[in-house]
Design a protein around this motif. Structure first.
Motif, mmCIF file in Angstrom:
data_model
loop_
_atom_site.group_PDB
_atom_site.id
_atom_site.type_symbol
_atom_site.label_atom_id
_atom_site.label_comp_id
_atom_site.label_asym_id
_atom_site.label_seq_id
_atom_site.Cartn_x
_atom_site.Cartn_y
_atom_site.Cartn_z
ATOM 1 N N ILE A 98 113.771 38.541 14.046
ATOM 2 C CA ILE A 98 114.343 38.953 15.325
ATOM 3 C C ILE A 98 114.193 37.809 16.317
ATOM 4 N N VAL A 99 115.311 37.373 16.866
ATOM 5 C CA VAL A 99 115.309 36.268 17.832
ATOM 6 C C VAL A 99 114.972 36.803 19.222
ATOM 7 N N ASN A 100 114.035 36.163 19.887
ATOM 8 C CA ASN A 100 113.650 36.549 21.251
ATOM 9 C C ASN A 100 113.956 35.424 22.227
ATOM 10 N N TYR A 101 114.115 35.772 23.500
ATOM 11 C CA TYR A 101 114.404 34.764 24.516
ATOM 12 C C TYR A 101 114.186 35.357 25.906
ATOM 13 N N ASP A 102 113.963 34.493 26.878
ATOM 14 C CA ASP A 102 113.835 34.930 28.271
ATOM 15 C C ASP A 102 115.133 35.610 28.712
ATOM 16 N N GLY A 103 114.990 36.767 29.359
ATOM 17 C CA GLY A 103 116.158 37.491 29.841
ATOM 18 C C GLY A 103 116.676 38.523 28.867
ATOM 19 N N GLY A 104 116.051 38.616 27.687
ATOM 20 C CA GLY A 104 116.483 39.582 26.692
ATOM 21 C C GLY A 104 116.148 41.017 27.083
ATOM 22 N N THR A 105 116.834 41.969 26.471
ATOM 23 C CA THR A 105 116.611 43.392 26.733
ATOM 24 C C THR A 105 115.661 43.966 25.690
ATOM 25 N N LEU A 106 114.564 44.544 26.146
ATOM 26 C CA LEU A 106 113.528 45.050 25.244
ATOM 27 C C LEU A 106 114.064 46.045 24.230
ATOM 28 N N LEU A 107 114.806 47.049 24.669
ATOM 29 C CA LEU A 107 115.240 48.104 23.754
ATOM 30 C C LEU A 107 116.225 47.602 22.702
ATOM 31 N N ASP A 108 116.920 46.517 23.005
ATOM 32 C CA ASP A 108 117.861 45.965 22.031
ATOM 33 C C ASP A 108 117.177 45.633 20.708
ATOM 34 N N PHE A 109 115.926 45.146 20.789
ATOM 35 C CA PHE A 109 115.236 44.832 19.540
ATOM 36 C C PHE A 109 114.066 45.768 19.250
ATOM 37 N N ALA A 110 113.557 46.465 20.277
ATOM 38 C CA ALA A 110 112.446 47.392 20.043
ATOM 39 C C ALA A 110 112.889 48.571 19.178
ATOM 40 N N GLY A 111 114.107 49.057 19.405
ATOM 41 C CA GLY A 111 114.623 50.156 18.588
ATOM 42 C C GLY A 111 114.751 49.764 17.125
ATOM 43 N N PRO A 112 115.489 48.696 16.819
ATOM 44 C CA PRO A 112 115.584 48.244 15.433
ATOM 45 C C PRO A 112 114.223 47.895 14.830
ATOM 46 N N SER A 113 113.348 47.266 15.626
ATOM 47 C CA SER A 113 112.027 46.908 15.131
ATOM 48 C C SER A 113 111.262 48.138 14.661
ATOM 49 N N ILE A 150 112.447 50.842 13.422
ATOM 50 C CA ILE A 150 112.995 51.271 12.118
ATOM 51 C C ILE A 150 112.575 50.305 11.024
ATOM 52 N N PHE A 151 112.768 49.010 11.262
ATOM 53 C CA PHE A 151 112.502 48.020 10.219
ATOM 54 C C PHE A 151 111.049 48.037 9.755
ATOM 55 N N HIS A 152 110.132 48.270 10.688
ATOM 56 C CA HIS A 152 108.717 48.306 10.318
ATOM 57 C C HIS A 152 108.383 49.505 9.431
ATOM 58 N N ARG A 153 109.262 50.494 9.396
ATOM 59 C CA ARG A 153 108.983 51.718 8.654
ATOM 60 C C ARG A 153 109.688 51.787 7.301
ATOM 61 N N ILE A 154 110.454 50.765 6.961
ATOM 62 C CA ILE A 154 111.084 50.771 5.646
ATOM 63 C C ILE A 154 110.235 49.935 4.686
ATOM 64 N N PRO A 155 110.183 50.321 3.417
ATOM 65 C CA PRO A 155 109.232 49.735 2.463
ATOM 66 C C PRO A 155 109.402 48.228 2.238
ATOM 67 N N VAL A 196 108.714 41.837 9.159
ATOM 68 C CA VAL A 196 109.464 41.584 10.392
ATOM 69 C C VAL A 196 108.764 40.490 11.196
ATOM 70 N N ARG A 197 109.525 39.470 11.562
ATOM 71 C CA ARG A 197 108.988 38.364 12.354
ATOM 72 C C ARG A 197 109.794 38.235 13.649
ATOM 73 N N TYR A 198 109.161 37.635 14.656
ATOM 74 C CA TYR A 198 109.794 37.454 15.954
ATOM 75 C C TYR A 198 109.677 35.976 16.330
ATOM 76 N N ALA A 199 110.754 35.393 16.794
ATOM 77 C CA ALA A 199 110.717 33.959 17.094
ATOM 78 C C ALA A 199 111.566 33.631 18.317
ATOM 79 N N SER A 200 111.164 32.602 19.002
ATOM 80 C CA SER A 200 111.926 32.060 20.133
ATOM 81 C C SER A 200 111.987 30.548 19.964
ATOM 82 N N LEU A 201 112.694 29.890 20.846
ATOM 83 C CA LEU A 201 112.898 28.456 20.663
ATOM 84 C C LEU A 201 111.577 27.680 20.626
ATOM 85 N N ASN A 202 110.699 27.956 21.574
ATOM 86 C CA ASN A 202 109.445 27.215 21.660
ATOM 87 C C ASN A 202 108.233 28.024 21.238
#
Length: 296
Positions: free
Chosen positions: A81-96, A98-103, A107-113
């Protein structure tokens, strides 16, 4: 908003079936619950001239009894999941969620720096990895945001495109599809986006589709509409990759059983005066051409 009126409301059809969850509290057994839901589904399907299965459910693209998914249950699934300043929390929190609950899924999170990013409304999300440190991923997800000036920077786009080129699945939520489109990878591809920005996709050569979930190239490209559509999107991704059962278990575990108090979640349902108020906040929104910082 005539361009949106052709899309019917699923929620409305459920209300017409004649039984709410609160009604079910009056019944004391699982058998009664099953009978109520089956009869409601059958009646609704018959009223629409549709066939139904013996279970009482109208056939669905995902409801084929296939619980295997495209990934073997023993095969790890890596999601970035790509993160960045100005992003919307629910845009990735919702999918996250779900993804954490599938076998067998990582799940990793990354930004430019790497490190902390400051999301919309000043929410601090911390300890992301550096995009450059990630060699590859099976699935990349680019969420949207209220300000896309950061992920639209050339170095961000370069890293996103590099990882997307090597990924089996390239995905987005909300106007994150604009970021993907800006990399050039969505040229000629169908994609969803938040309704207020949907038609900006065509400026990058993508094909805008005003649906809650869209896929192209047999599912290599998958996208969700605005913000809350990220949960629907993630459940469909889970079903595709890990099978229907895994998706249904995740859905039940988080009690994803939406019943919005107001029918104003999309221009096809919202009252004209509500649409007009949003148009004042986001000029051009009702035409799907709202401007957003960082979008050329």
């Amino acid at each position: 908003m005539k361009e949106y009126n052709q899309y019917s409301s699923f929620e409305g059809s459920q209300h017409r079936a004649g039984h709410s969850r609160r009604d079910i509290l009056k019944y004391g057994s699982a058998a009664a619950l099953g009978a109520i839901m089956a009869n409601g589904a059958i009646s609704n399907a018959h009223a629409q001239g549709k066939s139904v299965t013996l279970s009482g459910h109208a056939p669905d693209a995902l409801d084929q009894g296939n619980n295997t998914g495209e990934f073997d249950s023993n095969e790890p699934l890596n999601i970035l999941i790509v993160n960045y300043d100005g992003g919307t929390l629910l845009d990735f929190a919702g999918p996250s969620e779900i993804f954490h609950r599938i076998p067998n899924t990582n799940v990793r999170y990354a930004s430019l720096n790497g490190g902390n990013v400051i999301l919309e409304f000043g929410v601090v999300y911390g300890k992301t990895e550096r995009l450059a440190d990630i060699e590859k991923t099976d699935l990349i997800l680019v969420p949207g945001g209220s300000n896309l000036s950061v992920p639209m920077q050339p170095e961000y786009l370069k890293q996103i495109r590099r990882l997307a080129d090597g990924a089996k699945y390239v995905t987005s939520v909300c106007n994150g599809s604009l970021v993907l489109a800006a990399t050039g990878i969505l040229k000629g591809k169908r994609s969803a986006c938040h309704w207020a920005f949907i038609n900006k996709l065509s400026e990058y050569g993508a094909i805008p589709v005003p649906d809650r979930f869209v896929e192209d190239d047999n599912g290599r490209f998958m996208s969700g509409g605005g913000v809350t559509a990220g949960i629907d999107f993630a459940l469909r991704v889970a079903a595709k990759l890990r099978g229907l059962q895994a998706a249904e278990v995740a859905q039940l575990a988080i009690e994803y059983d939406p019943a919005p108090p107001f029918h104003s979640g999309h221009p096809r349902e919202a009252r004209p005066e509500i649409i007009a108020m949003v148009d004042k906040q986001l000029p051009g929104a009702s035409k799907g051409l709202a401007r957003i910082p960082g979008v050329r």
